[in-house]
Scaffold this active site. Structure first.
Site, PDB file in Angstrom:
ATOM      1  N   ASN A 114     -11.569  -2.267   6.662  1.00  0.00           N
ATOM      2  CA  ASN A 114     -10.959  -2.865   7.863  1.00  0.00           C
ATOM      3  C   ASN A 114     -12.056  -3.121   8.889  1.00  0.00           C
ATOM      4  O   ASN A 114     -13.228  -2.845   8.635  1.00  0.00           O
ATOM      5  CB  ASN A 114      -9.853  -1.957   8.409  1.00  0.00           C
ATOM      6  CG  ASN A 114     -10.390  -0.587   8.760  1.00  0.00           C
ATOM      7  OD1 ASN A 114     -11.224  -0.441   9.638  1.00  0.00           O
ATOM      8  ND2 ASN A 114      -9.937   0.433   8.041  1.00  0.00           N
TER       9      ASN A 114
ATOM     10  N   ASP B 286      -4.780   3.240   4.359  1.00  0.00           N
ATOM     11  CA  ASP B 286      -3.531   3.896   3.953  1.00  0.00           C
ATOM     12  C   ASP B 286      -3.402   3.981   2.437  1.00  0.00           C
ATOM     13  O   ASP B 286      -2.663   4.816   1.927  1.00  0.00           O
ATOM     14  CB  ASP B 286      -2.343   3.132   4.550  1.00  0.00           C
ATOM     15  CG  ASP B 286      -2.302   3.296   6.062  1.00  0.00           C
ATOM     16  OD1 ASP B 286      -2.612   4.416   6.532  1.00  0.00           O
ATOM     17  OD2 ASP B 286      -1.996   2.319   6.782  1.00  0.00           O
TER      18      ASP B 286
ATOM     19  N   LYS C 224     -18.075  -5.192 -12.336  1.00  0.00           N
ATOM     20  CA  LYS C 224     -17.575  -6.260 -11.466  1.00  0.00           C
ATOM     21  C   LYS C 224     -16.502  -7.034 -12.234  1.00  0.00           C
ATOM     22  O   LYS C 224     -16.747  -7.451 -13.383  1.00  0.00           O
ATOM     23  CB  LYS C 224     -18.745  -7.178 -11.088  1.00  0.00           C
ATOM     24  CG  LYS C 224     -18.376  -8.196 -10.048  1.00  0.00           C
ATOM     25  CD  LYS C 224     -19.578  -9.037  -9.659  1.00  0.00           C
ATOM     26  CE  LYS C 224     -19.133 -10.209  -8.828  1.00  0.00           C
ATOM     27  NZ  LYS C 224     -20.050 -11.314  -8.860  1.00  0.00           N
TER      28      LYS C 224
ATOM     29  N   LYS D  74       4.587   8.568  17.002  1.00  0.00           N
ATOM     30  CA  LYS D  74       3.517   9.007  16.086  1.00  0.00           C
ATOM     31  C   LYS D  74       3.022  10.394  16.486  1.00  0.00           C
ATOM     32  O   LYS D  74       2.784  11.264  15.650  1.00  0.00           O
ATOM     33  CB  LYS D  74       2.372   7.987  16.146  1.00  0.00           C
ATOM     34  CG  LYS D  74       1.439   8.064  14.992  1.00  0.00           C
ATOM     35  CD  LYS D  74       0.548   6.839  14.916  1.00  0.00           C
ATOM     36  CE  LYS D  74       1.261   5.614  14.341  1.00  0.00           C
ATOM     37  NZ  LYS D  74       0.414   4.440  14.266  1.00  0.00           N
TER      38      LYS D  74
END
Ligand code: C5P
Length: 401
Positions: A210, A279, A289, A337
């Site tokens: 990310n 996650d 690969k 949360k």
């Protein structure tokens, strides 16, 4: 705002070639929320114009003992009153010799002699001058007198030689000064921090990650260190350098991060979970690969452990701080949360604005409600966060007794 914002220093600039780096130092100190009053020696004025420092610091520059702008014409006393330190950068061999012998024949040396605050010196000189027994004696004397000496470093010198005597870079000096001046609200506490993204391998060269830069987590590590904590930083892949004094543990995947946290959390008093942990991970990533074909490729994804939730549910958890990036309904989602993960404190910011940028805006959620920290550089926000953590952590410790 953390106390550091109210700190004030005199920056003494003496006549060494490194005087040009002092201009950057003014900017770095201001960036760290420290107010700067520049005092130059006559020799330094021959190297960098006072107007440069005046423009950068936003204050008139002083050189003369009897400058009429100082109250009662007592610049040598007045300028250091109410200051938290005198920082001399660069400090030449000659100026160091003066200080070691208590000589006060100009404004800066008189200020140093008449000061009530700590003295921090960043020496800069030719390597032979640094190695000279007279300089060694002078430095020893100043250390015995309680001065803090930053550097020097080794490397290329203005004279063309290579060796010890180079002034530290402006950023390094500013960091050391900031740490020196920071309130030690976490003195002795052991702080474990996760930062950055994680990387989940798909094959030998590809993976899922990310856009987390790690800047917020690294800023939190620095702020905790400044506050006197012992800091372990468990970092996913980033291009950032850990602050000197922080123990850094490099990991790649979320499961690596989990293992590292399990190992180090045993001794932690405070856990700050800043990392943007993936996650999911790819089940059975290919060792080779994967070759391109015309057909569709499906990835089998399995959930990763929730590291923070695991730490917070231990029998005697450290003081746990979570982070949440939400794209909407910040208050509702963040508080939910915090409760579901059983955290005393959660810092929430809006995504994607916060990701990768140098500044941030946080809302802190704790048992007392929401506290907004207005937009500022991540370093500044991190200090405010640490000040808040220290307050809550201190109360928790007191309650336990
Ligand atoms: O549930 P969410 O991922 O939004 O929670 C964010 C917080 O939980 C962050 O503090 C993050 O570091 C932590 N976290 C974790 N392990 C995960 C996912 C999130 O520690 N697998």
């Amino acid at each position: 705002m953390a106390d550091i914002a109210r700190k004030k220093v005199v920056l003494g600039v003496t006549g060494g070639i490194a005087a040009y780096k002092a201009a950057d130092l003014v900017r770095e100190l201001l960036r760290n929320g420290i107010e700067v009053q520049v005092v130059m020696t006559e020799a330094a004025r021959g190297l960098v114009a006072p107007a440069t420092f005046q423009a950068l610091s936003g204050k008139p520059v002083f050189t003369d003992m009897w400058d009429a702008r100082a109250a009662d014409n007592m610049a040598h006393i007045e300028l250091s009153r109410g200051k938290d330190a005198i920082v001399v950068a660069p400090a030449t061999a000659g100026f160091i010799a003066k200080l070691a012998n208590g000589l006060a024949d100009d404004l800066l040396s008189s200020l140093c002699l008449a000061r009530e605050c700590p003295l921090i010196l960043a020496p800069a000189m030719n390597r032979q001058m640094w190695d000279n027994p007279a300089t060694r004696r002078n430095i020893d004397q100043l250390l015995r007198d309680g001065a803090a000496i930053l550097g020097p470093a080794s490397g290329d010198q203005a004279c063309g030689e290579v060796g010890m005597g180079r002034m530290l870079e402006a950023r390094e000096i500013a960091e050391a000064v900031t740490t020196f001046l920071a309130p030690k609200s976490l003195r002795g506490a052991r702080v474990l921090i996760t930062a950055g993204p994680t990387f989940e391998a798909i094959d030998a060269v590809r993976g899922i990650t990310n856009q987390s830069s790690g800047k917020m987590g690294y800023a939190a590590a620095r702020a905790a260190l400044e506050a006197g904590a012992r800091v372990i930083l468990i970092s996913g892949p980033t291009s950032l350098a850990a602050p000197a004094g922080v123990q850094r543990v490099d990991v790649v995947s979320a499961r690596d991060m989990f293992n590292a946290v399990k190992k180090h959390v045993v001794n932690a008093d405070i856990f700050i979970s800043v990392a943007a942990v993936a996650d999911y991970h790819v089940v059975n990533p290919s060792r080779q690969k994967i070759k391109k074909t015309a057909s569709r490729l499906k990835l089998d994804l399995a959930p990763n452990p929730d590291i923070l939730a695991w730490v917070a549910s231990r029998p005697r958890p450290p003081f746990c701080v979570g982070f949440a990036a939400e794209s909407e309904h910040l208050h509702r989602y963040a508080e939910a949360k915090r409760r579901s993960k059983k955290l005393p404190l959660l810092a929430a910011n809006l995504a994607p604005q916060a990701i990768g940028s140098d500044d941030n805006e946080l809302t802190l959620f704790d048992d007392q409600g929401a506290h907004k920290l207005p937009r500022a550089l991540k370093e500044v926000i991190a200090r405010q966060l640490v000040a808040h953590i220290a307050k809550l952590y201190g109360t928790k410790k007191t309650r336990k007794l």
